[in-house]
Design a protein around this motif. Structure first.
Motif, PDB file in Angstrom:
ATOM      1  N   ASP A   1       0.829  -1.211   0.000  1.00  0.00           N
ATOM      2  CA  ASP A   1       0.000   0.000   0.000  1.00  0.00           C
ATOM      3  C   ASP A   1       0.865   1.265   0.000  1.00  0.00           C
ATOM      4  O   ASP A   1       1.079   1.888   1.036  1.00  0.00           O
TER       5      ASP A   1
ATOM      6  N   GLU B   1      -4.342  13.132   0.719  1.00  0.00           N
ATOM      7  CA  GLU B   1      -4.495  13.287   2.168  1.00  0.00           C
ATOM      8  C   GLU B   1      -3.668  12.215   2.891  1.00  0.00           C
ATOM      9  O   GLU B   1      -2.877  12.519   3.797  1.00  0.00           O
ATOM     10  N   GLU B   2      -3.821  10.995   2.426  1.00  0.00           N
ATOM     11  CA  GLU B   2      -3.094   9.883   3.050  1.00  0.00           C
ATOM     12  C   GLU B   2      -1.572  10.071   2.881  1.00  0.00           C
ATOM     13  O   GLU B   2      -0.800   9.899   3.826  1.00  0.00           O
TER      14      GLU B   2
ATOM     15  N   ASP C   1      -8.152  11.777  -1.802  1.00  0.00           N
ATOM     16  CA  ASP C   1      -7.975  10.770  -0.745  1.00  0.00           C
ATOM     17  C   ASP C   1      -6.522  10.343  -0.622  1.00  0.00           C
ATOM     18  O   ASP C   1      -5.967  10.247   0.462  1.00  0.00           O
ATOM     19  N   ARG C   2      -5.942  10.086  -1.782  1.00  0.00           N
ATOM     20  CA  ARG C   2      -4.553   9.613  -1.758  1.00  0.00           C
ATOM     21  C   ARG C   2      -3.607  10.734  -1.348  1.00  0.00           C
ATOM     22  O   ARG C   2      -2.606  10.502  -0.671  1.00  0.00           O
TER      23      ARG C   2
ATOM     24  N   ASP D   1      -0.312  12.834   5.142  1.00  0.00           N
ATOM     25  CA  ASP D   1      -0.293  12.359   6.538  1.00  0.00           C
ATOM     26  C   ASP D   1       0.976  11.536   6.784  1.00  0.00           C
ATOM     27  O   ASP D   1       1.681  11.721   7.773  1.00  0.00           O
ATOM     28  N   ARG D   2       1.237  10.636   5.856  1.00  0.00           N
ATOM     29  CA  ARG D   2       2.405   9.757   6.031  1.00  0.00           C
ATOM     30  C   ARG D   2       3.706  10.570   5.995  1.00  0.00           C
ATOM     31  O   ARG D   2       4.619  10.342   6.777  1.00  0.00           O
TER      32      ARG D   2
ATOM     33  N   VAL E   1       1.574   5.194  -1.365  1.00  0.00           N
ATOM     34  CA  VAL E   1       0.932   6.342  -2.006  1.00  0.00           C
ATOM     35  C   VAL E   1       1.935   6.899  -3.012  1.00  0.00           C
ATOM     36  O   VAL E   1       3.020   7.348  -2.642  1.00  0.00           O
TER      37      VAL E   1
END
Ligand SMILES: Cc1ncc(COP(=O)(O)O)c(C=O)c1O
Length: 378
Positions: free
Chosen positions: A28, A368-369, A365-366, A372-373, A30
């Motif tokens: 998974d 944001e993710e 969405d991606r 965050d990471r 990004v």
């Protein structure tokens, strides 16, 4: 095998290295290293290509391209960028890439220098070398706006051309008109060309785009490069253009007779439809990119220890995370330890050392993710 100096191109693209690492690591991740729109080509463009192929329009076109497409490009340049080119001033190319390569072959003599403001797109270095010319990096200071004095200082008798990429890959900056004008005028004084790489021209978020040549009365020494790739989500169709009010277009047309001969005929039909048909899909794409730009810029501005100039165009942000010198090592760690893939800034010249390029050609969405990471990891 006897490799020539021409093909002894140094490093592998750093973006490619990260791409391969991401494929190897899998899972998974990004993926924010990729530089192409995540939208589909507008349906009417795809349908036009099919229809052309079904009509049997699958033979060569003239080297310069279909007259209807040259006209559509000239009209687009006038409407969107205030540029005034006749259809005869336009050569249809196999992507902006071929236009840049042909421009370098036509205007750079062996030993000439190509001035590249950096951080800059790595292919300019290769294209200069393929023309037996010398790429010369001219670093631009943070926040990577065009500093005309630095470029003008570096101009001399060996300067064959300067390449200006605005909106910029990799920084997302849009150059100031006065700064561009100063560089273009100084280039003229040095008998040098300006290669205006405007493939991201349609993606500007804070002001309307203006073509470089329009800032200097369509001067003969400015070569305009554009493409359907980014504006119309057509990277794989490979349709671009070289436009100029000088014999360079004729020379480039002669050279491409021995390389690609012409751009794929169905793809040219797709481009005609893309440029002359409904522009709603393009407007929707631009609006999505603008929302993402706002989101990414706000998130980066709020991150401790990260300096990042606000992107004004294209779909890239260029980050300077405090305390890191080796952007390749950092990018690899981010893949392995944080699951987010960014391009190492060092691939865009010395001025990119310690920096990272983030592409926002990905869904909200991606993004944001991914942010965050990134934030947690840094
Ligand atoms: C700065 C820049 N110029 C030119 C190109 C060439 O694009 P294309 O050949 O797809 O038109 C690209 C593609 O990524 C780019 O980033």
């Amino acid at each position: 095998m006897r490799p020539t100096d021409r093909v002894r191109i140094p490093d592998r693209s750093s973006i490619r290295v990260l791409f391969d690492l991401a494929e190897e690591v899998g899972g998974d991740l990004v993926r924010l290293e990729v530089g192409e729109p995540d939208f589909d080509t507008p349906a009417h463009a795809t349908e036009a290509a099919f229809a052309a192929a079904e009509r049997g329009e699958t033979d060569y076109t003239t080297n310069a391209g279909l007259p209807e497409l040259r006209e559509a490009i000239a009209d687009t340049l006038a409407r969107e960028y205030d540029l005034s080119y006749e259809p005869d001033d336009v050569l249809v190319t196999t992507g902006g890439m071929e236009a840049l390569h042909l421009a370098a072959l036509c205007v750079l003599a062996p030993g000439d220098e190509l001035l590249i403001p950096s951080p800059g797109w790595p292919n300019y270095w290769t294209q200069a070398r393929l023309a037996d010319a010398t790429p010369v990096e001219v670093p631009m200071p943070y926040p990577y706006d065009l500093d005309p004095d630095r470029l003008i200082e570096r101009m001399g008798p060996d300067t064959g051309a300067v390449v200006l990429c605005s909106p910029s890959n990799p920084t997302g900056r849009v150059f100031d008109d006065d700064a561009v004008r100063a560089v273009v005028e100084a280039a003229r004084d040095h008998d040098a060309y300006v290669i205006a790489d405007e493939v991201y021209g349609a993606l500007t978020y804070d002001r309307d785009p203006v073509g470089t040549a329009a800032l200097v009365d369509q001067s003969d020494h400015v070569l305009t490069v554009g493409s359907c790739s980014k504006s119309h989500a057509m990277t794989g169709w490979r349709v671009g253009w070289l436009a100029a009010k000088s014999s360079v277009v004729d020379e480039a047309t002669k050279i491409r007779e021995s390389t690609t001969a012409c751009t794929s005929t169905p793809a040219q039909h797709a481009a005609i439809a893309a440029l002359t048909g409904p522009q709603e899909p393009v407007a929707e794409m631009q609006a999505a990119f603008a929302r993402r730009r706002d989101y990414v810029a706000d998130r980066l501005a709020a991150m401790d220890g990260v300096a990042a100039p606000r992107p004004e165009g294209a779909f890239y942000a260029f980050l300077d995370p405090e305390g890191y010198d080796d952007s390749m090592a950092l990018a690899k760690r981010l893949v392995r330890e944080a699951g987010v893939v960014l391009a190492p800034g060092s691939g865009f010249g010395d001025a990119g050392a310690g920096k990272l390029r983030l592409s926002f050609a990905n869904s909200m969405d991606r993004l944001e993710e991914g942010l965050d990471r990134l934030e947690a990891a840094l």
